[in-house]
Write a protein that holds these residues in place. Structure first.
Motif, PDB file in Angstrom:
ATOM      1  N   TYR A  51      39.105  68.040 -14.208  1.00 29.53           N
ATOM      2  CA  TYR A  51      37.892  67.643 -13.510  1.00 29.53           C
ATOM      3  C   TYR A  51      36.652  68.170 -14.219  1.00 29.53           C
ATOM      4  CZ  TYR A  51      34.079  67.909 -10.193  1.00 29.53           C
ATOM      5  OH  TYR A  51      32.845  67.816  -9.606  1.00 29.53           O
ATOM      6  N   GLY A  52      35.621  67.328 -14.243  1.00 25.88           N
ATOM      7  CA  GLY A  52      34.355  67.747 -14.827  1.00 25.88           C
ATOM      8  C   GLY A  52      33.412  66.565 -14.893  1.00 25.88           C
ATOM      9  N   PRO A  53      32.118  66.803 -14.973  1.00 22.24           N
ATOM     10  CA  PRO A  53      31.137  65.716 -14.935  1.00 22.24           C
ATOM     11  C   PRO A  53      31.068  64.868 -16.193  1.00 22.24           C
ATOM     12  CG  PRO A  53      30.042  67.842 -15.201  1.00 22.24           C
ATOM     13  CD  PRO A  53      31.486  68.136 -14.933  1.00 22.24           C
ATOM     14  N   LEU A  54      31.551  65.359 -17.325  1.00 20.38           N
ATOM     15  CA  LEU A  54      31.424  64.610 -18.582  1.00 20.38           C
ATOM     16  C   LEU A  54      32.629  63.707 -18.821  1.00 20.38           C
ATOM     17  CD1 LEU A  54      30.032  67.276 -21.087  1.00 20.38           C
ATOM     18  CD2 LEU A  54      28.798  65.349 -20.071  1.00 20.38           C
ATOM     19  N   PRO A  55      32.397  62.498 -19.342  1.00 16.71           N
ATOM     20  CA  PRO A  55      33.523  61.646 -19.734  1.00 16.71           C
ATOM     21  C   PRO A  55      34.300  62.290 -20.879  1.00 16.71           C
ATOM     22  CG  PRO A  55      31.426  60.692 -20.455  1.00 16.71           C
ATOM     23  CD  PRO A  55      31.090  61.850 -19.581  1.00 16.71           C
ATOM     24  N   TYR A  56      35.567  61.925 -21.004  1.00 10.34           N
ATOM     25  CA  TYR A  56      36.444  62.625 -21.942  1.00 10.34           C
ATOM     26  C   TYR A  56      36.032  62.427 -23.393  1.00 10.34           C
ATOM     27  CZ  TYR A  56      39.331  63.366 -17.844  1.00 10.34           C
ATOM     28  OH  TYR A  56      39.765  63.747 -16.600  1.00 10.34           O
ATOM     29  N   ASP A  57      35.556  61.229 -23.754  1.00  7.40           N
ATOM     30  CA  ASP A  57      35.155  61.048 -25.147  1.00  7.40           C
ATOM     31  C   ASP A  57      33.944  61.918 -25.483  1.00  7.40           C
ATOM     32  OD1 ASP A  57      33.503  59.524 -23.515  1.00  7.40           O
ATOM     33  OD2 ASP A  57      33.335  57.845 -24.925  1.00  7.40           O
ATOM     34  N   TYR A  58      33.013  62.095 -24.536  1.00  6.91           N
ATOM     35  CA  TYR A  58      31.878  62.986 -24.738  1.00  6.91           C
ATOM     36  C   TYR A  58      32.335  64.419 -24.968  1.00  6.91           C
ATOM     37  CZ  TYR A  58      27.747  60.082 -23.789  1.00  6.91           C
ATOM     38  OH  TYR A  58      26.724  59.172 -23.880  1.00  6.91           O
ATOM     39  N   ARG A  59      33.320  64.855 -24.215  1.00  4.80           N
ATOM     40  CA  ARG A  59      33.791  66.247 -24.323  1.00  4.80           C
ATOM     41  C   ARG A  59      34.264  66.542 -25.753  1.00  4.80           C
ATOM     42  NH1 ARG A  59      37.181  67.316 -18.667  1.00  4.80           N
ATOM     43  NH2 ARG A  59      35.953  65.890 -17.382  1.00  4.80           N
ATOM     44  N   HIS A  60      35.076  65.641 -26.281  1.00 10.76           N
ATOM     45  CA  HIS A  60      35.642  65.888 -27.610  1.00 10.76           C
ATOM     46  C   HIS A  60      34.602  65.707 -28.704  1.00 10.76           C
ATOM     47  CE1 HIS A  60      39.662  66.496 -26.065  1.00 10.76           C
ATOM     48  NE2 HIS A  60      39.549  65.394 -25.349  1.00 10.76           N
ATOM     49  N   PHE A  61      33.651  64.813 -28.505  1.00  9.09           N
ATOM     50  CA  PHE A  61      32.628  64.674 -29.534  1.00  9.09           C
ATOM     51  C   PHE A  61      31.677  65.864 -29.528  1.00  9.09           C
ATOM     52  CE2 PHE A  61      29.120  63.166 -32.019  1.00  9.09           C
ATOM     53  CZ  PHE A  61      29.768  62.473 -33.039  1.00  9.09           C
ATOM     54  N   ILE A  62      31.384  66.399 -28.361  1.00  8.99           N
ATOM     55  CA  ILE A  62      30.575  67.633 -28.289  1.00  8.99           C
ATOM     56  C   ILE A  62      31.299  68.763 -29.013  1.00  8.99           C
ATOM     57  CG2 ILE A  62      29.738  69.421 -26.704  1.00  8.99           C
ATOM     58  CD1 ILE A  62      29.100  67.103 -24.730  1.00  8.99           C
ATOM     59  N   ALA A  63      32.618  68.819 -28.867  1.00  6.22           N
ATOM     60  CA  ALA A  63      33.406  69.831 -29.588  1.00  6.22           C
ATOM     61  C   ALA A  63      33.276  69.648 -31.100  1.00  6.22           C
ATOM     62  CB  ALA A  63      34.872  69.737 -29.170  1.00  6.22           C
ATOM     63  N   ILE A  64      33.283  68.395 -31.563  1.00  8.57           N
ATOM     64  CA  ILE A  64      33.105  68.117 -32.997  1.00  8.57           C
ATOM     65  C   ILE A  64      31.727  68.588 -33.457  1.00  8.57           C
ATOM     66  CG2 ILE A  64      32.849  66.268 -34.697  1.00  8.57           C
ATOM     67  CD1 ILE A  64      34.951  64.677 -33.043  1.00  8.57           C
ATOM     68  N   MET A  65      30.685  68.258 -32.681  1.00  8.42           N
ATOM     69  CA  MET A  65      29.328  68.673 -33.025  1.00  8.42           C
ATOM     70  C   MET A  65      29.215  70.187 -33.124  1.00  8.42           C
ATOM     71  SD  MET A  65      27.211  66.066 -30.517  1.00  8.42           S
ATOM     72  CE  MET A  65      25.698  67.015 -30.622  1.00  8.42           C
ATOM     73  N   ALA A  66      29.863  70.895 -32.174  1.00  7.29           N
ATOM     74  CA  ALA A  66      29.796  72.358 -32.159  1.00  7.29           C
ATOM     75  C   ALA A  66      30.513  72.952 -33.368  1.00  7.29           C
ATOM     76  CB  ALA A  66      30.396  72.892 -30.860  1.00  7.29           C
ATOM     77  N   ALA A  67      31.720  72.470 -33.647  1.00  8.82           N
ATOM     78  CA  ALA A  67      32.504  72.998 -34.768  1.00  8.82           C
ATOM     79  C   ALA A  67      31.808  72.731 -36.102  1.00  8.82           C
ATOM     80  CB  ALA A  67      33.902  72.388 -34.757  1.00  8.82           C
ATOM     81  N   ALA A  68      31.084  71.622 -36.175  1.00  5.68           N
ATOM     82  CA  ALA A  68      30.423  71.260 -37.426  1.00  5.68           C
ATOM     83  C   ALA A  68      29.288  72.214 -37.784  1.00  5.68           C
ATOM     84  CB  ALA A  68      29.885  69.831 -37.342  1.00  5.68           C
ATOM     85  N   ARG A  69      28.681  72.881 -36.800  1.00  4.95           N
ATOM     86  CA  ARG A  69      27.612  73.844 -37.104  1.00  4.95           C
ATOM     87  C   ARG A  69      28.132  74.965 -38.000  1.00  4.95           C
ATOM     88  NH1 ARG A  69      22.803  72.347 -37.635  1.00  4.95           N
ATOM     89  NH2 ARG A  69      22.541  74.507 -38.266  1.00  4.95           N
ATOM     90  N   HIS A  70      29.445  75.259 -37.903  1.00  3.17           N
ATOM     91  CA  HIS A  70      30.059  76.270 -38.765  1.00  3.17           C
ATOM     92  C   HIS A  70      31.015  75.638 -39.781  1.00  3.17           C
ATOM     93  CE1 HIS A  70      28.225  79.718 -36.953  1.00  3.17           C
ATOM     94  NE2 HIS A  70      28.723  79.466 -35.760  1.00  3.17           N
ATOM     95  N   GLN A  71      30.872  74.326 -39.976  1.00  4.42           N
ATOM     96  CA  GLN A  71      31.651  73.620 -40.996  1.00  4.42           C
ATOM     97  C   GLN A  71      33.158  73.841 -40.830  1.00  4.42           C
ATOM     98  OE1 GLN A  71      29.895  75.309 -44.514  1.00  4.42           O
ATOM     99  NE2 GLN A  71      27.843  74.893 -43.784  1.00  4.42           N
ATOM    100  N   CYS A  72      33.607  73.883 -39.581  1.00  2.68           N
ATOM    101  CA  CYS A  72      35.007  74.219 -39.287  1.00  2.68           C
ATOM    102  C   CYS A  72      35.857  72.951 -39.269  1.00  2.68           C
ATOM    103  CB  CYS A  72      35.107  74.969 -37.961  1.00  2.68           C
ATOM    104  SG  CYS A  72      36.757  75.625 -37.650  1.00  2.68           S
ATOM    105  N   SER A  73      36.344  72.577 -40.440  1.00  2.94           N
ATOM    106  CA  SER A  73      37.108  71.336 -40.562  1.00  2.94           C
ATOM    107  C   SER A  73      38.399  71.385 -39.740  1.00  2.94           C
ATOM    108  CB  SER A  73      37.429  71.055 -42.032  1.00  2.94           C
ATOM    109  OG  SER A  73      38.129  72.139 -42.602  1.00  2.94           O
ATOM    110  N   TYR A  74      38.962  72.573 -39.545  1.00  5.01           N
ATOM    111  CA  TYR A  74      40.191  72.706 -38.751  1.00  5.01           C
ATOM    112  C   TYR A  74      39.964  72.181 -37.335  1.00  5.01           C
ATOM    113  CZ  TYR A  74      44.018  74.893 -36.161  1.00  5.01           C
ATOM    114  OH  TYR A  74      45.103  75.111 -35.343  1.00  5.01           O
ATOM    115  N   LEU A  75      38.919  72.655 -36.664  1.00  4.13           N
ATOM    116  CA  LEU A  75      38.644  72.221 -35.299  1.00  4.13           C
ATOM    117  C   LEU A  75      38.143  70.778 -35.261  1.00  4.13           C
ATOM    118  CD1 LEU A  75      36.945  75.413 -33.793  1.00  4.13           C
ATOM    119  CD2 LEU A  75      39.272  74.571 -33.377  1.00  4.13           C
ATOM    120  N   ILE A  76      37.353  70.388 -36.262  1.00  2.00           N
ATOM    121  CA  ILE A  76      36.861  69.008 -36.305  1.00  2.00           C
ATOM    122  C   ILE A  76      38.040  68.037 -36.384  1.00  2.00           C
ATOM    123  CG2 ILE A  76      35.608  67.326 -37.709  1.00  2.00           C
ATOM    124  CD1 ILE A  76      33.680  69.609 -38.480  1.00  2.00           C
ATOM    125  N   GLY A  77      39.037  68.372 -37.199  1.00  3.05           N
ATOM    126  CA  GLY A  77      40.206  67.504 -37.330  1.00  3.05           C
ATOM    127  C   GLY A  77      40.956  67.354 -36.019  1.00  3.05           C
TER     128      GLY A  77
END
Length: 429
Positions: A51-77
């Motif tokens: 449960y949560g207010p954000l749609p699921y695709d938004y959740r995972h894309f926000i995670a990609i945006m966050a991981a990219a600030r530290h160039q973390c290809s492991y989490l981005i993948g």
């Protein structure tokens, strides 16, 4: 500080595999500490798939945006795969210019939270929650939790040298703690094992003995010494100044792949020592007594994004209080002062001061190599090298080094959330 390997870990592995359709190296490294892993898996499952207010695709894309600030290809993948499984629009994966404006508007907050969270203001929240296609406060709270989670998780991934699984590009295999990694000298890193070179057995034992003696002495002195608030403030400022003077690992000659750079805007914006932020009157120290997680952040998070505060609180407390009463090969050791000094040192780097804490403990208990490592993992995780991992706490077991990285993860996440939630609270009031 050490860990045990037991049947519940196998149950956690099964649970993680059922949720993720894979057993990630990150999960295997965390399994040095089963109690923490259980909290981590429940919390990540809740914020990404429940449960949560954000749609699921938004959740995972926000995670990609966050991981990219530290160039973390492991989490981005990992998060790219999850994004596509949730029916995410493949066009978004071309980069920031291809995503909805609502997500583009979040990027400034992502950048600031990742590197200088003390800059977050009421105005940032106001801009996001007003106008066309705006964020609701509930959605923004969910997004803030995801950003803080994946920024901090990038620190853990780099700090432990975690590499991609075999079915991903640049994948590697992993030596499970169940095969003796906890105590054998095998590295939790998904690279080749290493030995504790450069220190004789005598030197290793002496290092721990010296630290334990300092811990014992500080406990005795704390009971006898009355320290004024003025003196406590001076000791905090001393630690803050020394941290600013301590260089993190030098910038590596590292060129991110194009598929990471497409998610990054203003790549030159990085951590700046809080003590060098300009005039103190511009950005005063964040006093934890004025806005703490326990008294303020927890309840606000729970109110705006039901139950997330409870999940996070369990995870914070598990990491902070985790102990096996061991240090190296020593047993019946009270490690609380050592753990507290690491946690508060991380908060200090983000300008957060605990009024009731004597910061002389930080300089007494954390040797220079450990401070440098913690600063790098916390503030510049993409610069961490294998040499950095090998050189700190040489006489400690790998499970104990993983424990330090868990504390970096959680203390950093809490610091980011304190600044973001305080700004949300100020906007609402």
């Amino acid at each position: 500080m050490d860990s045990c390997w037991c049947c519940p870990v196998q149950e956690l592995y099964v649970d993680a595999f059922l949720h993720n359709n894979r057993l990630e190296h990150m999960v295997q490294v965390m399994s040095f500490h089963p109690d923490y892993l259980a909290c981590f898996l429940k919390t990540q499952q809740y914020m990404l798939r429940c449960y949560g207010p954000l749609p699921y695709d938004y959740r995972h894309f926000i995670a990609i945006m966050a991981a990219a600030r530290h160039q973390c290809s492991y989490l981005i993948g990992i998060q790219t795969n999850e994004f596509l499984l949730q029916g995410g629009d493949e066009r978004w994966l071309k980069g920031l210019s291809h995503i909805p404006k609502k997500l583009q508007d979040l990027y400034e907050l992502n950048k600031i939270m990742a590197h200088r969270p003390w800059l977050i203001s009421r105005a940032h929240i106001e801009r996001l929650t007003q106008g066309n296609d705006n964020w609701s406060i509930a959605e923004l709270t969910h997004a803030v939790v995801l950003l803080a989670h994946f920024h901090s998780l990038a620190s853990f991934v780099y700090g432990c040298g975690i590499n991609a699984e075999l079915d991903q590009s640049d994948g590697h295999s992993f030596e499970s703690p169940g095969n003796g990694g906890g105590n054998s000298g095998k590295s939790p890193l998904s690279r080749s094992p290493h030995s504790l070179t450069g220190s004789s057995a005598h030197e290793m034992e002496g290092g721990i003995e010296v630290l334990m003696e300092k811990m014992r002495r500080l406990t005795e002195e704390a009971a006898a010494e009355e320290v004024t608030q003025e003196e406590l403030l001076k000791r905090f400022e001393r630690v803050e100044t020394l941290s600013a003077e301590l260089p993190a690992a030098s910038k590596q000659a590292f060129s991110p792949k194009e598929d990471i750079l497409c998610y990054v805007d203003d790549a030159e914006f990085t951590y700046q020592d809080f003590a060098k932020r300009g005039q103190p009157t511009e950005l005063p120290t964040f006093r934890a007594q004025d806005y703490s997680w326990e008294d303020h952040g927890f309840s606000l998070a729970n109110r705006l994004y039901p139950d997330i505060g409870t999940y996070l609180d369990d995870k914070f407390n598990t990491a902070y209080n985790l102990t096996y009463f061991t240090m190296g090969d020593n047993t019946d050791v009270d490690t609380s002062s050592f753990r507290r000094s690491i946690w508060n040192y991380i908060h200090c780097m983000f300008g957060i001061r605990h009024d009731d804490y004597d910061y002389c403990e930080v300089n007494q208990l954390l040797e220079r190599n450990l401070k440098a490592y913690v600063k790098t993992v916390t503030c510049f995780p993409e610069r961490v090298t294998r040499r950095d991992y090998d050189s700190f706490m040489r006489e400690f077991k790998h499970s104990e080094k993983v424990h330090v990285n868990l504390m970096v993860l959680e203390a950093r996440m809490q610091a980011e959330l304190l600044y973001a939630l305080r700004a949300i609270n100020r906007y609402m009031t």
